[in-house]
Design a protein around this motif. Sequence first.
Motif, PDB file in Angstrom:
ATOM      1  N   THR A  85       0.831  -1.202   0.000  1.00 23.42           N
ATOM      2  CA  THR A  85       0.000   0.000   0.000  1.00 23.42           C
ATOM      3  C   THR A  85       0.865   1.251   0.000  1.00 23.42           C
ATOM      4  O   THR A  85       1.839   1.329   0.756  1.00 23.42           O
ATOM      5  CB  THR A  85      -0.927   0.013   1.239  1.00 23.42           C
ATOM      6  N   VAL A  87       1.580   4.685   1.205  1.00 23.51           N
ATOM      7  CA  VAL A  87       1.225   5.493   2.379  1.00 23.51           C
ATOM      8  C   VAL A  87       1.947   6.825   2.292  1.00 23.51           C
ATOM      9  O   VAL A  87       3.158   6.871   2.057  1.00 23.51           O
ATOM     10  CB  VAL A  87       1.601   4.756   3.684  1.00 23.51           C
ATOM     11  N   ASP A  91      -1.024   9.913   6.696  1.00 22.06           N
ATOM     12  CA  ASP A  91      -1.835   8.701   6.764  1.00 22.06           C
ATOM     13  C   ASP A  91      -1.501   7.918   8.034  1.00 22.06           C
ATOM     14  O   ASP A  91      -0.391   8.014   8.582  1.00 22.06           O
ATOM     15  CB  ASP A  91      -1.583   7.805   5.549  1.00 22.06           C
ATOM     16  N   VAL A  93      -1.427   3.954   9.886  1.00 19.18           N
ATOM     17  CA  VAL A  93      -1.293   2.531   9.555  1.00 19.18           C
ATOM     18  C   VAL A  93      -1.470   1.712  10.834  1.00 19.18           C
ATOM     19  O   VAL A  93      -0.865   2.014  11.866  1.00 19.18           O
ATOM     20  CB  VAL A  93       0.080   2.230   8.923  1.00 19.18           C
ATOM     21  N   ASN A  95      -0.916  -1.910  12.449  1.00 20.48           N
ATOM     22  CA  ASN A  95      -0.235  -3.205  12.395  1.00 20.48           C
ATOM     23  C   ASN A  95      -0.916  -4.106  13.415  1.00 20.48           C
ATOM     24  O   ASN A  95      -0.833  -3.864  14.616  1.00 20.48           O
ATOM     25  CB  ASN A  95       1.254  -3.033  12.726  1.00 20.48           C
ATOM     26  N   GLN A 109       0.977   7.301  12.854  1.00 21.88           N
ATOM     27  CA  GLN A 109       0.837   8.215  11.727  1.00 21.88           C
ATOM     28  C   GLN A 109       2.195   8.416  11.067  1.00 21.88           C
ATOM     29  O   GLN A 109       3.202   8.603  11.749  1.00 21.88           O
ATOM     30  CB  GLN A 109       0.290   9.568  12.191  1.00 21.88           C
ATOM     31  N   ALA A 118       3.845   0.105   2.489  1.00 19.08           N
ATOM     32  CA  ALA A 118       3.469  -0.650   3.685  1.00 19.08           C
ATOM     33  C   ALA A 118       2.882  -2.000   3.280  1.00 19.08           C
ATOM     34  O   ALA A 118       2.116  -2.081   2.306  1.00 19.08           O
ATOM     35  CB  ALA A 118       2.461   0.128   4.510  1.00 19.08           C
ATOM     36  N   CYS A 124      -4.579   0.653   6.400  1.00 17.60           N
ATOM     37  CA  CYS A 124      -4.148   2.044   6.244  1.00 17.60           C
ATOM     38  C   CYS A 124      -5.370   2.947   6.079  1.00 17.60           C
ATOM     39  O   CYS A 124      -6.358   2.564   5.433  1.00 17.60           O
ATOM     40  CB  CYS A 124      -3.225   2.181   5.032  1.00 17.60           C
ATOM     41  N   ARG A 126      -6.757   7.454   6.332  1.00 22.33           N
ATOM     42  CA  ARG A 126      -6.483   8.865   6.625  1.00 22.33           C
ATOM     43  C   ARG A 126      -7.737   9.504   7.179  1.00 22.33           C
ATOM     44  O   ARG A 126      -8.870   9.090   6.865  1.00 22.33           O
ATOM     45  CB  ARG A 126      -5.977   9.609   5.396  1.00 22.33           C
TER      46      ARG A 126
END
Length: 432
Positions: A85, A87, A91, A93, A95, A109, A118, A124, A126
């Motif tokens: 992805t 990023v 944005d 993310v 995990n 962020q 990523a 992910c 925003r």
Amino acid sequence: MSRQAKTNATTEEARPALVPKLRFPEFRGREPWKPVPLQEVSLPVTERVGERKLTPVSISAGIGFVPQAEKFGRDISGNQYQLYTLVRDGDFVFNKGNSLKFPQGCVYQLQGWGQVAAPNVFICFRLKDGYSAGFFQQCFEQNQHGRELKRHITSGARSNGLLNISKETFFGVEIPTPTPAEQQKIADCLSSVEELLAAQARKVEALKTHKRGLMQQLFPREGETQPCLRFSEFKNAGEWECKTLSDIAEISSGTTPLRSNLEFFTGGTIPWVKTTDLNNSFITQTEEKITPKAKARVNPIGSVLVAMYGGFNQIGRTGCLSVPAATNQALSVLVLNQKRALPAYVLAWLNAKVEDWKRIASSSRKDPNITGSDVAKFSIILPDPDEQERIASLLSSLDAQITAETQKLEALKTHKKGLMQQLFPSPEEVAR
């Protein structure tokens, strides 16, 4: 009104008002915070990397974004890279790998990276306009998402180490949220505290770097018998002596009493040092104490300790007894001939040689460790006791500065944690 609508209304009425203990004056008496699902405040980020050449990243709990090459020693994206992805800065993310700090996964962020790649197993997103990224990052730092997610996790991590959390479940997480103006006020307040924390952390690291550089100057380089930097009163004092640790100390190891025998530990008064007690400095207290019935050797004040095993990061850690104490069997104990070698000097020398210990531990051994024989043969170069004392005194004063500044850093961390507990509704209220 339908039965479902009535049920929802009743549920909302039953919820306690979400109000933090500490509120900025302009927001006191204003409407309570509202639980808002992430799907309402954010947009999924799903654009693929494709042919772009970007840094493949991972996420480490407590750290944030880390290049894969740094975390794993290599780029592990392989054939999946183009499906990663894209990023961009700003944005977020998620995990979904569990960790001690974030058992239900962590959210960070991206800031200051520009664009990265990523893994597509990460989630992910925003934020939509009108929502403060700084506010939501503080919510994620408090693990507000995790407290909700744990209700949906019914099994442990899969074979790839990731929790079985779907996108629908994640975006259904509700975050207690005030008005945009109050979000920003909280974010700005905590951001100023983080700037203080970062500045203090840089100060501590600068002192540590200075000390490391100073030790390289104060001790002779490999193959030499005089240092690059010498105090003026010792400039004509001649070369230093090359010795081994067995030349200047009686060397032994400790013992670990049988834990099932309560007589060895219950009501213990003898400090008992383990590898986890070592602080590369002087030891005044220990986590555990043992009784005389354990029949462990008690070492005198001034004994220098070296960790022989107990995990690779522990190997080579040191300490020096400021109180008489016994040790466990993972420690090598040096009872010095103090007419030839001062404890503070030997401690400083060994602290400067940690990488040497690790090289020895890693050489041709299945399980990294050092032995009593390794310790006995380990080299040390000695000036006369007066010069030893002068070197040790200088380094001790630096250690005192580092300790004081580290304590300030910890105090700031505690202050921020307490402030966050006041600025956000309590977890108990949110969970009701």
